[in-house]
Design an enzyme around this catalytic site. Structure first.
Site, mmCIF file in Angstrom:
data_model
loop_
_atom_site.group_PDB
_atom_site.id
_atom_site.type_symbol
_atom_site.label_atom_id
_atom_site.label_comp_id
_atom_site.label_asym_id
_atom_site.label_seq_id
_atom_site.Cartn_x
_atom_site.Cartn_y
_atom_site.Cartn_z
ATOM 1 N N HIS A 160 25.381 -29.037 33.277
ATOM 2 C CA HIS A 160 25.471 -27.606 32.908
ATOM 3 C C HIS A 160 24.080 -26.991 32.768
ATOM 4 O O HIS A 160 23.908 -26.023 32.027
ATOM 5 C CB HIS A 160 26.247 -27.408 31.605
ATOM 6 C CG HIS A 160 27.529 -28.163 31.529
ATOM 7 N ND1 HIS A 160 28.736 -27.656 31.962
ATOM 8 C CD2 HIS A 160 27.796 -29.437 31.119
ATOM 9 C CE1 HIS A 160 29.684 -28.552 31.781
ATOM 10 N NE2 HIS A 160 29.143 -29.656 31.292
ATOM 11 N N SER A 281 1.223 -14.135 46.656
ATOM 12 C CA SER A 281 1.814 -12.799 46.626
ATOM 13 C C SER A 281 0.761 -11.820 47.119
ATOM 14 O O SER A 281 -0.428 -12.030 46.924
ATOM 15 C CB SER A 281 2.215 -12.474 45.189
ATOM 16 O OG SER A 281 2.212 -11.083 44.979
ATOM 17 N N LYS A 287 0.166 -15.796 41.657
ATOM 18 C CA LYS A 287 1.406 -16.428 42.099
ATOM 19 C C LYS A 287 1.261 -17.448 43.211
ATOM 20 O O LYS A 287 0.415 -17.343 44.076
ATOM 21 C CB LYS A 287 2.393 -15.350 42.548
ATOM 22 C CG LYS A 287 2.930 -14.574 41.367
ATOM 23 C CD LYS A 287 4.164 -13.807 41.744
ATOM 24 C CE LYS A 287 5.321 -14.732 41.951
ATOM 25 N NZ LYS A 287 6.486 -13.996 42.434
ATOM 26 N N GLU A 294 12.951 -21.886 49.372
ATOM 27 C CA GLU A 294 13.715 -20.632 49.335
ATOM 28 C C GLU A 294 14.296 -20.322 50.715
ATOM 29 O O GLU A 294 15.440 -19.885 50.839
ATOM 30 C CB GLU A 294 12.833 -19.475 48.869
ATOM 31 C CG GLU A 294 12.548 -19.521 47.381
ATOM 32 C CD GLU A 294 11.625 -18.389 46.949
ATOM 33 O OE1 GLU A 294 11.955 -17.704 45.982
ATOM 34 O OE2 GLU A 294 10.560 -18.202 47.573
#
Ligand code: ARG
Length: 464
Positions: A160, A281, A287, A294
């Site tokens: 979970h 970025s 970043k 992804e």
């Protein structure tokens, strides 16, 4: 355009296709992918025609040689058929006839584009499956090597997405080896049904010529031939099965991707992405983005979509061939390329694109209550019924949380006040290394089990 279309079809046709319809009808823009398989299939067909005496041996040789020349021209970029060819099958046959003259017109004896395209697609898929299985093996090799380095690195295990019990990192990585082992096996199973020859089914009903279907099947390395010509030209089960197997591979890659994305976040901080596999970025200089996982997660939807497309394509088709079937190819080609691209990228990512932050991982598991089950197990081994022990430990966790303490911070007096069975050895029993190493049941995360699993996984790599 006008000329070539009226050449393509029989004398029945008086005028050429409308240019927009020709464009709409054509598959050459994508089925050119099949050209090498089309040539190989045609060479086998020509050899069979000669073998059975349907054409002369000399004619057979001329056809085989001419087809080889078309192959070379294509490889050298000298043969680039356009819309007027309609599809790859016409394109090859036409070029062959230009090269070898009238004998080229004999190639299509006892054959139809319907059994031809089925043959090409199977030859194509066969070799793509072999490649993907090889890539799965490379991925597994990288994962096994990585696991080897991290048998005693600990990582929080979750259910979970809540901290559950600590794990050997190797155990976690080997779960993906087990998943991709099923993928490898599943593709092997699909291969058996891909590797059946429809060639010689003709348009739908077989042929009047004394062909030898087993001869072409043998030349092309097929294990068997379709026993029903209608089924032979209209079956695409093998493509659906492939897309289903490809979808499951993508599920696995996507789950790993999701984990890496989480692990690379500041919140988890379990891995560092290396510069060779991450991007920055354009506006936020701090970043580092996990683009590879992804994209893999994102591309997964395409493969699922292709499976859905093919199922839908097939569901209403009367026997036998229908032009709808031309729509199977882009789905198949894109799924193949997507799976191959994703497997390659993920293999590189795992081999050299990330680093596990082992110090952080090892300390992460010491700072939580993921050893609570082990306290209950401790009591249970001392004779306290497990459910009773479970309830008691729940209470301990509650009071510890309230006091801002971890289980390891409780004094022996505190333990003993909770239950007289607690002794000094409780501290050893709840230390993370011990917690992991004690789960030595078959298939568990105990180090001994993991070492055995590693060895077995390595042995399996040699399977064929
Ligand atoms: N380009 C066609 C396809 O991909 C080849 C088969 C055409 N057959 C036909 N009867 N029109 O399906």
């Amino acid at each position: 355009m006008t000329q070539s279309s009226s050449q393509t079809w029989s004398q029945r046709f008086e005028s050429a296709l409308h240019p927009a319809i020709a464009q709409f009808n054509a598959s050459i823009f994508f089925d050119i992918e099949l050209i090498e398989y089309d040539i190989t299939g045609s060479q086998a067909h020509a050899q069979m025609l000669a073998h059975t005496g349907i054409i002369s041996v000399e004619e057979g040789e001329q056809l085989v040689k001419g087809l080889e020349q078309v192959r070379q021209e294509y490889r050298q970029g000298q043969f680039t058929p356009g819309v007027d060819a309609e599809d790859v099958h016409f394109a090859v046959e036409r070029r062959l006839t230009e090269l070898v003259g009238d004998v080229g017109k004999k190639l299509h004896t006892a054959r139809s584009r319907n059994d031809q395209v089925g043959t090409d697609t199977r030859l194509y898929l066969r070799s793509q499956i072999e490649q993907i299985r090889g890539q799965l093996r490379q991925f597994q090799t990288v994962m096994i090597d990585l696991a080897d380095q991290h048998v005693e690195t600990l990582i929080p295990g979750y259910t979970h997405l809540q901290r559950a019990q600590p794990l050997s990192l190797a155990h976690h990585l080997l779960a993906y080896v087990a998943m991709t082992q099923r993928d490898w096996e599943r593709l092997g199973d699909v291969y058996r049904r891909v590797n059946i020859s429809p060639l010689g089914s003709g348009a739908l009903a077989g042929t009047t010529f004394p062909i030898d279907r087993h001869y072409t099947a043998k030349l092309l390395g097929f294990d068997d031939v379709y026993s029903n010509s209608l089924d032979g030209v209209s079956d695409r089960d093998f493509a659906i099965e492939f897309l289903a197997a490809a979808s499951v591979i993508m599920v696995h890659l996507s789950r790993l991707s999701e984990e890496i994305i989480l692990w690379a976040s500041e919140e988890f901080g379990f891995v560092t992405l290396k510069d060779n596999c991450s991007t920055g970025s354009s506006i936020m200089p701090q970043k580092k983005n996990p683009d590879v996982p992804e994209l893999v997660r994102g591309k997964t939807g395409r493969v699922f979509g292709h499976l859905q497309a093919l199922l839908t394509l097939m569901k209403g088709l009367p026997l036998a061939y229908n032009k709808d079937l031309q729509e199977d190819k882009e789905a198949l080609f894109d799924a193949v390329k997507t799976v191959q691209g994703c497997l390659e990228a993920m293999t590189i990512l795992m081999a050299e694109g990330l680093e596990f932050r082992t110090a952080r991982l090892n300390s992460a598991v010491a700072e939580d209550f993921s050893n609570a089950t082990d306290v209950a197990d401790y009591l249970a081994t001392k004779g306290v019924p497990f459910r009773e022990a479970y309830n008691l430990v729940g209470k301990v966790v509650k009071t510890s949380l309230a006091a801002g303490k971890l289980l390891k911070d409780l004094t022996l007096e505190e333990w003993q006040a909770l239950h007289p069975a607690f002794e000094q050895d409780i501290y050893g029993a709840i230390a993370p290394q011990q917690v992991v190493s004690a789960r030595n049941s078959y298939g568990g995360t105990g180090f001994e089990q993991v070492r055995q699993a590693l060895q077995q996984a390595r042995q399996r790599l040699g399977d064929v």
